[in-house]
Design a protein around this motif. Structure first.
Motif, PDB file in Angstrom:
ATOM      1  N   THR A 184       0.941  -0.999   0.083  1.00 61.66           N
ATOM      2  CA  THR A 184      -0.100   0.075   0.054  1.00 61.66           C
ATOM      3  C   THR A 184       1.102   1.159   0.032  1.00 61.66           C
ATOM      4  N   PRO A 199      -3.489   1.106  -3.586  1.00 66.45           N
ATOM      5  CA  PRO A 199      -4.159   0.120  -2.571  1.00 66.45           C
ATOM      6  C   PRO A 199      -3.313  -1.120  -2.539  1.00 66.45           C
ATOM      7  N   THR A 203      -5.249  -1.812   4.292  1.00 68.22           N
ATOM      8  CA  THR A 203      -6.540  -1.441   3.568  1.00 68.22           C
ATOM      9  C   THR A 203      -6.937   0.128   3.790  1.00 68.22           C
ATOM     10  N   LYS A 204      -7.596   0.644   2.687  1.00 69.30           N
ATOM     11  CA  LYS A 204      -8.042   1.956   2.771  1.00 69.30           C
ATOM     12  C   LYS A 204      -8.829   2.265   4.248  1.00 69.30           C
ATOM     13  N   GLU A 205      -9.699   1.280   4.271  1.00 70.60           N
ATOM     14  CA  GLU A 205     -10.492   1.628   5.548  1.00 70.60           C
ATOM     15  C   GLU A 205      -9.639   1.543   6.714  1.00 70.60           C
ATOM     16  N   THR A 206      -8.794   0.849   7.007  1.00 65.70           N
ATOM     17  CA  THR A 206      -7.761   0.942   8.210  1.00 65.70           C
ATOM     18  C   THR A 206      -6.973   2.235   8.049  1.00 65.70           C
ATOM     19  N   ASN A 270      -7.305 -12.681   1.595  1.00 67.13           N
ATOM     20  CA  ASN A 270      -5.678 -12.688   1.596  1.00 67.13           C
ATOM     21  C   ASN A 270      -5.239 -13.996   0.769  1.00 67.13           C
ATOM     22  N   TYR A 298     -14.981  -6.800  -3.368  1.00 67.69           N
ATOM     23  CA  TYR A 298     -13.938  -5.509  -3.080  1.00 67.69           C
ATOM     24  C   TYR A 298     -13.509  -5.187  -1.889  1.00 67.69           C
ATOM     25  N   GLU A 300     -12.074  -5.292   1.829  1.00 64.36           N
ATOM     26  CA  GLU A 300     -10.438  -5.380   2.285  1.00 64.36           C
ATOM     27  C   GLU A 300      -9.380  -5.324   1.326  1.00 64.36           C
ATOM     28  N   VAL A 301      -8.713  -6.348   1.472  1.00 64.14           N
ATOM     29  CA  VAL A 301      -7.517  -6.441   0.228  1.00 64.14           C
ATOM     30  C   VAL A 301      -8.292  -6.808  -1.120  1.00 64.14           C
ATOM     31  N   ARG A 303     -10.121  -4.885  -2.661  1.00 60.66           N
ATOM     32  CA  ARG A 303      -9.872  -3.663  -3.649  1.00 60.66           C
ATOM     33  C   ARG A 303      -8.443  -3.641  -4.479  1.00 60.66           C
ATOM     34  N   ALA A 304      -7.483  -3.910  -3.480  1.00 64.00           N
ATOM     35  CA  ALA A 304      -6.222  -4.116  -4.114  1.00 64.00           C
ATOM     36  C   ALA A 304      -6.016  -5.183  -5.389  1.00 64.00           C
TER      37      ALA A 304
END
Ligand code: AMP
Ligand code: MG
Length: 317
Positions: A184, A199, A203-206, A270, A298, A300-301, A303-304
């Motif tokens: 990230t 990403p 994660t973005k959320e984190t 993951n 989409y 957590e991970v 998204r990446a």
């Protein structure tokens, strides 16, 4: 037999690590395992050594490199850390988070590393072998993914060898990369704003939980010149969110949607991230002229994963 006939795969033991550190110290290149992907490392304080990375990858020289550090102290000799930066480093380092921060005046980093930007991308990796190499080399190491520019990133030594062919650098064998996706990347600006430049496993959320809302800037394209859409290409057309497969497609499955290579039968994102590039490499190497991939959620991970798949599909054709 000359040195170039066989690329050396170095064992991840004390001797292999010492040899890698010697090559790097002398300004050479070594492919080194990290928990994200394999990196093509060179000492970051040498313009000649860094130039070899760009030449070997065929990487455009406006695309800056991530510098890998031994620890936070070493990082603080290179970039200005505000409280947010220190907090993120303390939480996630060593690990798959790269911080883009203001470059310190007089930092011992070759200009080509940052492609002339006033900022620098830093990360302390967690892979045991990479950490040992950083410790022994004693200098920060610039290390983009160990593949020819626009190829899929390597998560195993074989992927490095396949991408560079006869021109492959020595590779330290660290097995399969555990995270399997590039780090990230988050930029922290001096005005207090931040943005997610790439990403990844953190994660973005984190990040939003820790930093508040993200603020993109209008010139984000210049801030992250490496975020070109065309990247990570398997060299074949790639169809996304496929629920059924055509006869001429290599099918990458997920969960119940089985395929020639399944990212995770259990539907674990993951695990899917860790296997993504291996499946793409297999698809690239298969007889089938096209690749299709099952839908990936989409969260957590995810998204990446979807970000990398989108880039891989844009690069195909
Ligand atoms: P790679 O080394 O191939 O994983 O790519 C490194 C990524 O980090 C590229 O996408 C670069 O654009 C990005 N990067 C490196 N340095 C900076 C920087 N100073 N500012 C913004 N992005 C950067
Ligand atoms: Mg790369």
């Amino acid at each position: 037999m000359s040195d170039k006939d066989v690329t050396e795969v170095l064992p991840p033991d004390a001797e292999g690590i010492a040899q890698a550190a010697r090559i790097l110290g002398a300004g050479g290149l070594v492919a080194i395992p990290t928990e994200t992907v394999y990196g093509l490392a060179a000492r970051a304080d040498s313009a000649e050594a860094v130039a070899k990375i760009y030449a070997a990858k065929g990487r455009p020289d406006f695309n800056p490199l991530i510098v890998h550090v031994r620890d936070l102290d070493q990082a603080k000799q290179i970039a200005r850390f505000d409280d947010r930066a220190t907090d993120l480093a303390e939480r996630f380092w060593p690990g798959p988070l790269t911080l883009v921060l203001p470059l310190l005046d007089g930092a011992k980093v070759a200009g080509a590393v940052t492609a002339g930007l006033p900022t620098i991308a830093l990360r302390q990796p967690s892979h045991r072998v990479m950490r040992a190499v950083l410790e022994q080399t004693g200098v920060p190491l610039a290390a983009p993914s160990a593949n020819v520019s626009e190829d899929i990133s390597p998560t195993r030594p074989e992927h490095v060898l396949a991408s560079f062919g006869d021109a492959a650098p020595p590779v330290l064998d660290g097995g399969q990369s555990q995270k399997g996706l590039e780090s990230t990347i988050v930029a922290l600006r001096e005005d207090g704003s931040w943005s997610l430049l790439r990403p990844g496993p953190v994660t973005k959320e984190t990040l939003e939980r820790l930093l508040g809302g993200e603020r993109q800037v209008a010139d984000a394209g210049i801030e992250a010149p490496g975020q070109l859409t065309r990247h990570y290409s398997p060299g074949k057309p790639l169809r996304l969110s496929a629920t059924e497969v055509a006869p001429d497609e290599f099918f990458i499955g997920f969960g119940d949607v089985t395929g020639d290579c399944n990212l995770s039968e259990a539907g674990d994102l993951n695990e899917a991230a860790a296997r993504l590039y291996d499946c793409l490499h297999r698809g690239a190497a298969s007889d089938k002229p096209r690749i299709a991939v099952a839908p990936i959620p989409y969260g957590e991970v995810g998204r990446a994963i979807n970000d990398r798949l989108r880039r891989a599909s844009a690069g195909a054709g």
